[in-house]
Design an enzyme around this catalytic site. Structure first.
Site, PDB file in Angstrom:
ATOM      1  CG  ASP A 228     -59.217 -28.583  -3.467  1.00  0.00           C
ATOM      2  OD1 ASP A 228     -58.562 -29.581  -3.806  1.00  0.00           O
ATOM      3  OD2 ASP A 228     -58.964 -27.939  -2.430  1.00  0.00           O
ATOM      4  CG  HIS A 230     -62.865 -25.003  -2.271  1.00  0.00           C
ATOM      5  ND1 HIS A 230     -63.132 -25.137  -0.926  1.00  0.00           N
ATOM      6  CD2 HIS A 230     -61.557 -25.311  -2.424  1.00  0.00           C
ATOM      7  CE1 HIS A 230     -62.029 -25.506  -0.293  1.00  0.00           C
ATOM      8  NE2 HIS A 230     -61.056 -25.635  -1.181  1.00  0.00           N
ATOM      9  CG  ASP A 257     -60.868 -29.005   0.443  1.00  0.00           C
ATOM     10  OD1 ASP A 257     -61.122 -29.721   1.431  1.00  0.00           O
ATOM     11  OD2 ASP A 257     -59.953 -28.160   0.442  1.00  0.00           O
ATOM     12  CG  ASP A 260     -66.061 -24.624   3.881  1.00  0.00           C
ATOM     13  OD1 ASP A 260     -67.177 -24.229   4.253  1.00  0.00           O
ATOM     14  OD2 ASP A 260     -65.315 -25.316   4.600  1.00  0.00           O
ATOM     15  NE  ARG A 261     -60.845 -20.440   1.129  1.00  0.00           N
ATOM     16  CZ  ARG A 261     -60.457 -19.348   1.771  1.00  0.00           C
ATOM     17  NH1 ARG A 261     -60.972 -18.188   1.471  1.00  0.00           N
ATOM     18  NH2 ARG A 261     -59.541 -19.419   2.725  1.00  0.00           N
ATOM     19  CG  ASN A 289     -58.255 -28.909   4.158  1.00  0.00           C
ATOM     20  OD1 ASN A 289     -58.294 -29.182   2.960  1.00  0.00           O
ATOM     21  ND2 ASN A 289     -58.110 -27.668   4.591  1.00  0.00           N
ATOM     22  CG  HIS A 290     -62.175 -26.526   3.327  1.00  0.00           C
ATOM     23  ND1 HIS A 290     -62.679 -25.340   3.843  1.00  0.00           N
ATOM     24  CD2 HIS A 290     -60.884 -26.276   3.026  1.00  0.00           C
ATOM     25  CE1 HIS A 290     -61.738 -24.417   3.822  1.00  0.00           C
ATOM     26  NE2 HIS A 290     -60.635 -24.954   3.338  1.00  0.00           N
ATOM     27  CG  HIS A 338     -57.871 -32.902   0.193  1.00  0.00           C
ATOM     28  ND1 HIS A 338     -58.515 -32.338  -0.877  1.00  0.00           N
ATOM     29  CD2 HIS A 338     -57.522 -31.866   1.017  1.00  0.00           C
ATOM     30  CE1 HIS A 338     -58.564 -31.026  -0.709  1.00  0.00           C
ATOM     31  NE2 HIS A 338     -57.974 -30.720   0.428  1.00  0.00           N
ATOM     32  NE  ARG A 386     -52.120 -26.442   2.760  1.00  0.00           N
ATOM     33  CZ  ARG A 386     -52.981 -25.998   1.846  1.00  0.00           C
ATOM     34  NH1 ARG A 386     -54.006 -25.272   2.205  1.00  0.00           N
ATOM     35  NH2 ARG A 386     -52.818 -26.298   0.570  1.00  0.00           N
ATOM     36  CG  HIS A 413     -54.462 -29.456   0.610  1.00  0.00           C
ATOM     37  ND1 HIS A 413     -55.496 -28.927   1.338  1.00  0.00           N
ATOM     38  CD2 HIS A 413     -53.391 -29.475   1.457  1.00  0.00           C
ATOM     39  CE1 HIS A 413     -55.073 -28.649   2.560  1.00  0.00           C
ATOM     40  NE2 HIS A 413     -53.799 -28.970   2.655  1.00  0.00           N
TER      41      HIS A 413
END
Length: 484
Positions: A228, A230, A257, A260-261, A289-290, A338, A386, A413
């Protein structure tokens, strides 16, 4: 005597809670969860312990566990507002706005004069209203026209005063990519014409790929796997500083990923896409997943794209994310995905290859599990921390590898203190490449280099580098920022 013993147990439980609170303040959330758990073992009827542990789970993005703990706190004390508050926050983080609304309505009933509860309830009501409006005007999938078909970047004029990176003709060159990256480093933007060109070229390229991509690394050559990122653009550049710029002789696999964030997600995704357009064998990209509408709406990418590019790009990125492959196999030995493995045994690589991936991730099934699942230390399978996917043990990993004649699973992840973690008797490695995640976790980042023919993992860790003063989640859903 019994009263004294009970008093001692309660006092000991309180001591564990205080230690847990200190660990939480130091961002040591896993340690905090362990300490709250010890308090719960001694006194399982204290709603505060469960609500506090729920908060720590939320910080680790273990929203399923957070909902479970908050629900237990509510069960113990139905008038404990913080239980509803924590559960509402976890529902919100999962994009379950309607469930979150019910919890915040309950907080408001219990604390009618609390201004904070009133503010959050109003924001949640707005989010649910917006959701209903979007649902009402949405076009059925079968009737939806691709936004890519409505964009002709050739007709977009580049103003004479634009001094940024330019693509000459249809070829994304190394010179262009380096100029674009340098502009991004200096917080300059790329002209929309060239952004469209990159994303549209990327779409055409990804559409042609299978859901499971085989990568061949020739003898004496290597491949670097990153986890990730991110939206942490300056840490991405640091990876290239440490390990070399992507090229045919220095290829990378980024394992989902990308966005995001972090608040430089546009810079990250355009850089990765441009590198792939420049040299397809220099970089491989997998879906995380993002890379999905629901996550992007909540965790900042949608807002960032609207701010830096346009609403059209929001739809275009959503389309392109649906084209990303779901997994890779390196030299028929290393399976890279991922999230993780599956709720059933017997899944073959051919089953993954045949997944129709051109959609938003479903809430169950093979595609969902590839993107969302996590390893667990105990054998067998368990519910996901999760709330999506599942947890799988070392025996599940071992059987999957044996059945598919593979040696190793590499997945991402999950944030890890050292940037990586080796589990399941060395058969599974988690790699995470966003150091000091969200500017608060204090973790290292890592990447893994595999050299042919032996394909033994060589793990390199690194620390975060400074970035401009734009906080993570700066573009995130207003409501979610209240909890960050």
């Amino acid at each position: 005597m019994l009263i004294m013993e009970t008093g001692n147990i309660i006092a000991q439980a309180e001591e564990f809670k205080l230690q847990a609170n200190e660990a939480f303040k130091a961002h040591k959330y896993t340690q905090a969860i362990d300490l709250y758990s010890q308090a719960i073992v001694l006194n399982g009827e204290n709603a505060v312990y469960y609500a506090n542990r729920a908060f720590a789970h939320t910080r680790l993005e273990e929203y399923g566990s957070a909902i479970q703990d908050a629900s237990k706190a509510i069960e113990i004390d139905p008038k404990y507002s913080k239980g509803y508050y924590r559960r509402g926050a976890a529902h919100l983080a999962m994009g379950k706005f309607k469930e979150a609304l019910k919890d915040f309505q309950q907080v408001k009933r219990i604390c009618p004069n609390d201004p904070d509860a009133t503010k959050k309830l109003k924001e949640c009501e707005k989010a649910v209203m917006k959701l209903k409006f979007v649902e009402a005007i949405s076009v059925p999938e079968s009737e939806r026209r691709s936004v890519a078909d409505s964009v002709d970047y050739h007709t977009i004029e580049v103003e004479p005063q634009y001094s940024g990176a330019k693509i000459e003709g249809d070829i994304v060159s190394l010179d262009f990519v380096k100029k674009m990256v340098d502009d991004f480093r200096n917080q300059k933007s790329l002209h929309k014409r060239y952004a469209f060109q990159i994303v549209l070229q990327m779409r055409e390229m990804l559409k042609m790929l299978p859901s499971l991509v085989d990568i061949h690394v020739p003898e004496g050559k290597h491949l670097t796997v990153c986890g990730d990122v991110h939206g942490q653009f300056y840490d991405l550049l640091n990876i290239f500083e440490l390990n070399g710029f992507p090229s045919e002789d220095n290829p990378y696999l980024f394992n989902g990923d990308f966005v995001d964030r972090g608040s430089f997600s546009v810079e990250v995704i355009l850089t990765l896409f441009a590198l792939k357009c420049m040299c397809p064998s220099a970089i491989y990209l997998a879906r995380g997943n993002h890379e999905s509408k629901s996550m992007n709406k909540i965790y900042g990418f949608e807002g960032e794209v609207q701010s830096k590019l346009s609403e059209t790009f929001v739809e275009l990125f959503a389309e392109v994310f649906c084209c990303l492959p779901l997994a890779h196999v390196i030299n028929a030995k290393v399976f890279v995905v991922h999230g993780g493995l599956f709720s059933v045994d017997g899944v073959k690589l051919s089953d993954i290859s045949s997944i129709d991936r051109f959609c938003e991730p479903p809430e169950e099934g093979l595609m969902c599990e590839l993107l969302w699942s996590d390893p667990q230390p105990s054998p067998g399978r368990g519910p996901s921390k999760r709330g999506v996917g599942l947890s799988f043990g070392g025996d599940v990993t071992k059987r999957f590898l044996q059945e598919n004649n593979l040696d190793l699973v590499v997945r991402s992840h999950e944030v890890k203190d050292e940037g990586y973690e080796i589990e399941h008797d060395g058969k599974l490695i988690t790699v995470f490449s966003a150091p000091n995640y969200c500017d608060q976790m204090g973790n290292k980042g890592a990447f893994i280099q595999f050299k042919a023919p032996d394909m033994k993992p060589n793990i390199v860790t690194f620390s975060a580098v400074p970035h401009p003063d734009i906080k993570p989640m700066a573009y995130a859903n207003n409501f979610l920022r209240m909890f960050s």
